[in-house]
Scaffold this active site. Structure first.
Site, short mmCIF file in Angstrom:
data_model
loop_
_atom_site.label_atom_id
_atom_site.label_comp_id
_atom_site.label_asym_id
_atom_site.label_seq_id
_atom_site.Cartn_x
_atom_site.Cartn_y
_atom_site.Cartn_z
N ASN A 291 0.83 57.32 20.76
CA ASN A 291 0.32 55.96 21.03
C ASN A 291 -0.60 55.47 19.90
O ASN A 291 -1.38 54.55 20.09
CB ASN A 291 -0.39 55.90 22.39
CG ASN A 291 -1.65 56.75 22.43
OD1 ASN A 291 -1.90 57.53 21.50
ND2 ASN A 291 -2.43 56.61 23.47
N GLN B 123 -3.19 56.74 18.78
CA GLN B 123 -4.60 57.03 19.05
C GLN B 123 -4.72 58.54 19.17
O GLN B 123 -3.78 59.19 19.64
CB GLN B 123 -5.05 56.40 20.36
CG GLN B 123 -4.93 54.90 20.40
CD GLN B 123 -5.20 54.32 21.78
OE1 GLN B 123 -5.73 54.99 22.66
NE2 GLN B 123 -4.82 53.08 21.97
N ARG C 72 -6.86 39.30 24.91
CA ARG C 72 -6.05 38.07 24.90
C ARG C 72 -6.89 36.80 24.98
O ARG C 72 -6.37 35.71 25.09
CB ARG C 72 -5.03 38.12 26.03
CG ARG C 72 -5.63 38.11 27.41
CD ARG C 72 -4.52 38.33 28.43
NE ARG C 72 -4.98 38.06 29.77
CZ ARG C 72 -4.28 37.41 30.68
NH1 ARG C 72 -3.10 36.93 30.38
NH2 ARG C 72 -4.75 37.23 31.89
N GLN D 142 -18.02 27.23 33.64
CA GLN D 142 -18.32 28.64 33.92
C GLN D 142 -19.81 28.76 34.18
O GLN D 142 -20.55 27.79 34.00
CB GLN D 142 -17.90 29.53 32.73
CG GLN D 142 -16.55 30.21 32.94
CD GLN D 142 -16.31 31.39 32.02
OE1 GLN D 142 -16.81 31.45 30.92
NE2 GLN D 142 -15.51 32.35 32.48
N ARG E 104 -12.29 31.19 39.36
CA ARG E 104 -12.20 31.29 37.89
C ARG E 104 -13.40 30.62 37.23
O ARG E 104 -13.92 31.08 36.22
CB ARG E 104 -10.86 30.72 37.40
CG ARG E 104 -9.73 31.61 37.84
CD ARG E 104 -8.34 31.05 37.69
NE ARG E 104 -7.48 31.81 38.60
CZ ARG E 104 -7.06 33.06 38.38
NH1 ARG E 104 -7.39 33.67 37.27
NH2 ARG E 104 -6.31 33.68 39.26
N ASP F 170 -13.37 36.25 38.38
CA ASP F 170 -11.99 36.17 38.84
C ASP F 170 -11.33 37.53 38.65
O ASP F 170 -11.21 37.98 37.53
CB ASP F 170 -11.22 35.08 38.08
CG ASP F 170 -11.38 35.20 36.56
OD1 ASP F 170 -12.50 35.16 36.06
OD2 ASP F 170 -10.35 35.37 35.89
N GLU G 237 -13.15 45.56 28.05
CA GLU G 237 -13.70 44.44 28.83
C GLU G 237 -14.56 44.89 30.01
O GLU G 237 -15.58 44.29 30.34
CB GLU G 237 -12.50 43.65 29.34
CG GLU G 237 -12.78 42.41 30.13
CD GLU G 237 -11.50 41.86 30.79
OE1 GLU G 237 -10.58 42.65 31.08
OE2 GLU G 237 -11.44 40.64 31.02
O1 LIG Z 1 -6.42 34.56 32.42
C1 LIG Z 1 -7.07 35.03 33.53
C2 LIG Z 1 -8.52 34.59 33.57
O2 LIG Z 1 -9.11 35.03 32.35
C3 LIG Z 1 -10.45 34.68 32.20
O3 LIG Z 1 -11.28 35.44 33.01
C4 LIG Z 1 -11.65 36.69 32.57
O4 LIG Z 1 -11.96 36.73 31.19
C5 LIG Z 1 -13.00 35.86 30.75
C6 LIG Z 1 -13.16 36.11 29.29
O5 LIG Z 1 -13.64 37.41 29.05
C7 LIG Z 1 -14.28 36.06 31.53
O6 LIG Z 1 -15.15 35.01 31.27
C8 LIG Z 1 -14.01 36.09 33.03
O7 LIG Z 1 -15.18 36.45 33.72
C9 LIG Z 1 -12.91 37.10 33.30
O8 LIG Z 1 -12.67 37.22 34.67
C10 LIG Z 1 -10.72 33.21 32.46
O9 LIG Z 1 -12.10 32.96 32.52
C11 LIG Z 1 -10.11 32.74 33.75
O10 LIG Z 1 -10.30 31.38 33.89
C12 LIG Z 1 -8.66 33.09 33.71
O11 LIG Z 1 -8.05 32.61 34.85
CA LIG Z 2 -2.41 59.76 21.35
#
Ligand SMILES: OC[C@H]1O[C@H](O[C@H]2O[C@H](CO)[C@@H](O)[C@H](O)[C@H]2O)[C@H](O)[C@@H](O)[C@@H]1O
Ligand SMILES: [Ca+2]
Length: 739
Positions: free
Chosen positions: A94, A96, A277, A332, A446, A451, A656
């Site tokens: 992988n 890593q 992402r 947010q 969200r 979320d 994350e």
């Molecule tokens: O695409 C899914 C959701 O992604 C985000 O939420 C998550 O990532 C954010 C960035 O790190 C973070 O602020 C949040 O607390 C996470 O749950 C986005 O904020 C959502 O709106 C989206 O639906």
């Molecule tokens: Ca490995």
């Protein structure tokens, strides 16, 4: 022979702990490559020693470097060594090297002292994975051969994480929008399955100079296929939904500058993205990252993020969930005042700093009135505020099958496939009020940043959360203090901030009214959110008019905001903390509150057993504010241990979120879209924004004794039981092994 000219000590010219782009030189396309003395080019006619180094596989014992006691460095053929390393040690292929690989865990490298004639062995997962990381960096910098300090392989892990975040990861996460990088920043993995995901930028009506700018870019570089669109003045839920098929970036602040030919031009104000992402400017992530940036003395970046927030409030009416078209109606958790004040503290000696603070506070006042204290978020009956954004249809940015189980019964009822039903529902061809209600709450979830979780699912838009209540109290007290201390208790509302609000140009804001608001909010908090029997705060349901029973880690946020009185603070420490303190830090919610999970009731990422950086940071800061320093340090140690442990055992990973109940591989998270930031090929270049910040902040909170224990990876429970002398004994033996 040119190889004989290679300096013995590669550290002479470049610090052994320089960031990869300095140590090996810049290597990305379009950037200038620099040559340093710790890299070398092979001679056209390799000599005997060199031939041995380049052609023979690394040898085992028997050819040990007799100058072994020297500080070591290695002469390395990057491609060959990397191939040999991966073949022997990356047994699960992988890219890593982790504790899950079953290789021999040893590799011999030719030393510099012997000009490659003798070898020295690199042992163990951590050093071998550091070797892979270094080779990957050298390769990315276009270096076929390098001189590598051994200290980069045996580096104390705490030093390494701290250094990588400060010198490499923030850099890797920094973005700005302008013609040089538009194709890179416009890229959105979340939008790939949407109908027309070509690079697109939406520009607010109030920024015509940006429209002209991007139009010129599109004309000059037709190969980009860049779509430049002006937003209407009023952005409705219908309009936002209509953009679902045409996702795009929302323009951010730009500044004017004079280029090298003396011409005036625009350039984007930089910002830092969360990572994985999430390749855009986020709301509360930005605040958490700004704390880390300030700590790492990257003040200009933190300042620029505040400027971008002010731009968002001025042109989009809110701090956006993030700057993509599908986030237009959503905000947010609000942190602007604290963020601006912390930046101001760092720049107050600079010209224009007071103006920076004035604009930020005016923006926060506008946001306060028009977003949080206006319906539908404001509930006039209780006087409380909620996450309750406008919106229609299904959030398009979630993973393809995210809502399938919710939509299935409706699709069946309407005798459609799920795909056809999604189309019909989004186009208002079928009406399902129950589903409308579901998505109202889903959007609110969200907006809350949490979320998703069983705490908020199906009811978030009705809940006044203790999180939001604490943040708004902080806005009120911060605004009052700033007006009083910095603006002689008079802040005049100018035209650009009065527009679109009930404030009139020339209105004066003074501290008294903000003090009254804070006082009132405190009364409401005690009345609605505090539970005397349970000894902690809970959310309040404004429709059912009752407290929620879900135990959430945000119960500690009133400490951060200074909203709890000392008696309540003491109760949070003695009664609430034991419910949330886990092996690796504070958990998002208790297991009891989450309930049983299984195939029909899957894990949600903001529930037990997961821990998140913002929850840790808020709890640490809150506890320290109230004098609970020991508790904050203990929690900090737990969290930093989880991060360090995964980093050491899993090829430098920082992700994350973490499972704070897992001692071994806490970065493994089986919930929703998995974990962001773990997708490493050879080397991590970004970490994850708020986790990076939490590491740097945490290092300032723990004691130096704890820091040493962390470097030796002493598990938290063992560490807490040990005496200082016992810890020191372990630290010294680990250090003497050079690990
Ligand atoms: O695409 C899914 C959701 O992604 C985000 O939420 C998550 O990532 C954010 C960035 O790190 C973070 O602020 C949040 O607390 C996470 O749950 C986005 O904020 C959502 O709106 C989206 O639906
Ligand atoms: Ca490995």
């Amino acid at each position: 022979m040119s190889y004989l000219l290679v300096p013995k000590k590669p550290t002479e010219a470049v610090d052994q702990y320089s960031a990869g782009h300095v140590y090996y030189g810049e290597g990305h396309i379009g950037t200038r490559r620099r040559t340093y003395s710790n890299t070398f080019d092979p001679p056209a006619e390799p000599g005997q020693q060199q031939r041995r180094l380049l052609k023979q596989p690394p040898r085992r014992r028997g050819s040990h470097d007799p100058y072994g006691s020297f500080p070591k460095g290695f002469l390395i053929d990057v491609a060959r060594t990397k191939a040999a390393l991966l073949a022997a040690e990356d047994t699960d292929a992988n890219y890593q090297i982790t504790i899950e690989d079953g290789g021999p865990k040893v590799l011999a490298l030719g030393t510099i002292n012997s000009y490659g004639a003798y070898n020295h062995e690199i042992r163990g997962t951590y050093m071998l994975s550091n070797l892979l990381q270094e080779l990957t960096l050298a390769e990315a910098s276009g270096r076929p051969y390098i001189l590598l300090d051994e200290s980069r392989l045996s580096e104390n892990p705490v030093h390494r994480v701290n250094r990588l975040i400060r010198d490499t990861f923030w850099r890797g996460l920094t973005r700005f929008i302008d013609d040089t990088v538009i194709e890179e920043v416009a890229r959105d993995p979340k939008a790939e399955r949407m109908k027309d995901p070509r690079p697109r930028i939406y520009v607010p009506l109030g920024a015509p100079e940006q429209y002209e700018y991007y139009k010129r870019v599109a004309e000059r570089r037709p190969e980009l296929n860049l779509d430049v669109v002006v937003l209407p003045e009023k952005i409705t839920a219908e309009y936002t939904k209509s953009l679902n098929d045409k996702p795009g970036l929302l323009a951010l602040a730009m500044e004017e500058y004079t280029d090298h030919s003396g011409k005036k031009n625009l350039r984007g104000c930089p910002y830092v993205v969360p990572g994985g992402r999430f390749n855009e400017l986020y709301g509360w992530d930005s605040y958490m990252m700004a704390l880390g940036l300030v700590r790492d003395k990257k003040i200009d970046l933190a300042k620029s993020m505040v400027i971008n927030f002010c731009f968002c409030i001025q042109h989009y009416g809110k701090i956006l969930n993030a700057n993509r078209s599908y986030y237009l109606s959503r905000s947010q958790p609000p942190f602007l005042t604290d963020m601006a004040i912390r930046v101001y503290e760092q720049i107050k000696h600079e010209e224009g700093s007071l103006e920076f603070l004035r604009i930020a506070i005016l923006a926060a006042i506008k946001e306060y009135y028009t977003v949080w204290m206006a319906e539908p978020r404001y509930d006039p009956k209780s006087g409380l505020c909620r996450y309750r954004p406008e919106g229609l249809g299904i959030p398009p940015e979630t993973e393809p099958s995210h809502f399938d189980s919710v939509l299935k019964p409706f699709a069946e009822k309407n005798q459609m496939t799920i795909e056809d039903f999604i189309f019909a529902y989004n186009e208002s061809l079928v009406h399902e009020p129950e589903l409308d209600e579901y998505f109202l709450h889903d959007r609110a979830v969200r907006e809350s940043g949490h979320d998703t979780s069983y705490r908020l699912d199906g009811r978030c838009a009705n809940l006044a959360t203790i999180d939001l209540q604490s943040l708004l109290y902080k806005y009120e007290t911060d605004i009052s203090n700033v007006i009083k201390i910095h603006f002689k208790d008079k802040l005049v509302i100018p035209k650009e901030f009065a527009r679109g609000t009930s404030m009139k140009i020339g209105d004066v804001e003074s501290s008294a009214i903000w003090d009254r608001r804070a006082k009132r909010r405190k009364q409401l908090t005690d009345k609605y959110f505090w539970n005397e029997k349970e000894g902690m705060y809970f959310d309040y349901d404004t429709i059912r008019m009752e407290q929620s029973t879900y135990e959430t880690a945000t119960t500690f946020w009133p400490l951060w905001a200074g909203l709890a009185d000392p008696r309540k603070a003491a109760s949070l420490i003695s009664v609430a903390l034991p419910k949330f303190e886990c092996y690796g830090g504070i958990v998002s919610g208790t297991e009891k509150s989450r309930g049983v999970v299984g195939i029909d009731r899957p894990n949600r990422q903001w529930d037990y057993p997961f821990g998140w950086a913002p929850h840790q940071i808020m709890a640490w800061e809150g506890m320290r504010k109230y004098g609970y320093v020991e508790e904050a340090q203990r929690l900090c140690y737990r969290w930093l241990y989880s991060l360090t442990k995964a980093f050491v055992d899993y090829n430098g990973v920082l992700v994350e979120k973490y499972d704070v109940t897992r001692p071994i591989d806490p970065h493994k998270v089986d919930a929703e879209y998995g974990n962001q930031g773990g997708d490493i090929r050879g080397v991590a270049t970004e970490g994850f924004g708020w986790v990076n910040a939490s590491y740097q902040i945490g290092l300032d909170i723990i004691s130096s004794h704890m820091r040493r224990a962390l470097g030796a990876c002493i598990p938290p429970d063992a560490f807490l039981r040990m005496t200082e002398t016992e810890v020191e004994g372990i630290v010294q033996s680990v250090e003497s092994l050079g690990l």
